[in-house]
Design a protein around this motif. Structure first.
Motif, PDB file in Angstrom:
ATOM      1  N   UNK A 133       0.729  -1.164  -0.026  1.00 16.31           N
ATOM      2  CA  UNK A 133       0.022  -0.063  -0.072  1.00 16.31           C
ATOM      3  C   UNK A 133       0.723   1.167   0.057  1.00 16.31           C
ATOM      4  N   UNK A 134       1.867   1.456   0.698  1.00 12.04           N
ATOM      5  CA  UNK A 134       2.970   2.351   0.890  1.00 12.04           C
ATOM      6  C   UNK A 134       3.468   2.714  -0.524  1.00 12.04           C
ATOM      7  N   UNK A 135       3.907   1.603  -0.933  1.00 15.42           N
ATOM      8  CA  UNK A 135       4.607   1.728  -2.369  1.00 15.42           C
ATOM      9  C   UNK A 135       3.672   2.489  -3.469  1.00 15.42           C
ATOM     10  N   UNK A 136       2.480   1.784  -3.356  1.00 13.11           N
ATOM     11  CA  UNK A 136       1.283   2.134  -4.359  1.00 13.11           C
ATOM     12  C   UNK A 136       0.588   3.356  -4.047  1.00 13.11           C
ATOM     13  N   UNK A 137       1.154   3.928  -2.947  1.00 15.42           N
ATOM     14  CA  UNK A 137       0.286   5.317  -2.421  1.00 15.42           C
ATOM     15  C   UNK A 137      -1.224   5.179  -2.105  1.00 15.42           C
TER      16      UNK A 137
END
Length: 175
Positions: A133-137
């Motif tokens: 989720x962090x990497x895909x914002x």
């Protein structure tokens, strides 16, 4: 096993060398996956495994045969496979995958090294899903993460698939 960049003490492949890229994309000539549920007979085992195992690897260190749902093989197919298991060629690795170990003949089991896979702990799954989720914002609520983990029953691939489905219908914020 075929990662050209893997260090001696590492258990994970690099994911970047030519071998890793080909294996991940299903294009490796040295990794052959066979669905035993569709290829249950002795002729299939002879043709797909025994005959093919006589050839050296095309490029990599090993020629790897992954036999999925191996418990579905017929008795005669197991008997044909037995000789190769007893005296495998030096550069061949056979991986027999099953969820029904009790259906494999004792003669097969006695010639194999066994690895039992267990469910991934919830906190490990949560950390991985948060990384994605962090990497895909993507913003995601803890309650949603907990539900994904419960639905996936300890299987990371299922959890990632559920998350992917949610992202496709919810966008950048999942509540």
């Amino acid at each position: 096993l075929n990662c050209s960049n893997r260090k001696t003490d590492d258990t994970e492949p690099c994911g970047e060398c030519a071998s890793c890229v080909e294996i991940t994309s299903g294009r490796s000539l040295d990794v052959i996956e066979i669905d035993a549920a569709s290829n249950t007979g002795v002729d299939s085992v002879r043709e797909n495994i025994i005959s093919a195992s006589r050839f050296k690897p095309a490029r990599d260190k090993y020629r790897i045969f992954i036999i999925d749902e191996v418990h579905m093989l017929s008795t005669s197919a197991f008997n044909a496979l037995l000789k190769t298991l007893e005296e495998p060629p030096k550069k061949v690795v056979l991986i027999l995958a099953t969820t029904e170990l009790h259906k494999l003949p004792g003669t097969i089991l006695s010639r194999c090294e066994r690895f039992s896979f267990r469910r991934i702990p919830a906190d490990t799954m949560k950390n991985r899903l948060l990384e994605i989720c962090k990497s895909e914002e993507i913003k995601i609520e803890d309650e949603v993460l907990a539900r994904i983990i419960t639905l996936s029953e300890g299987c990371m691939r299922d959890a990632e698939s559920i998350l992917g489905q949610l992202i496709s219908v919810s966008g950048n914020s999942i509540t």
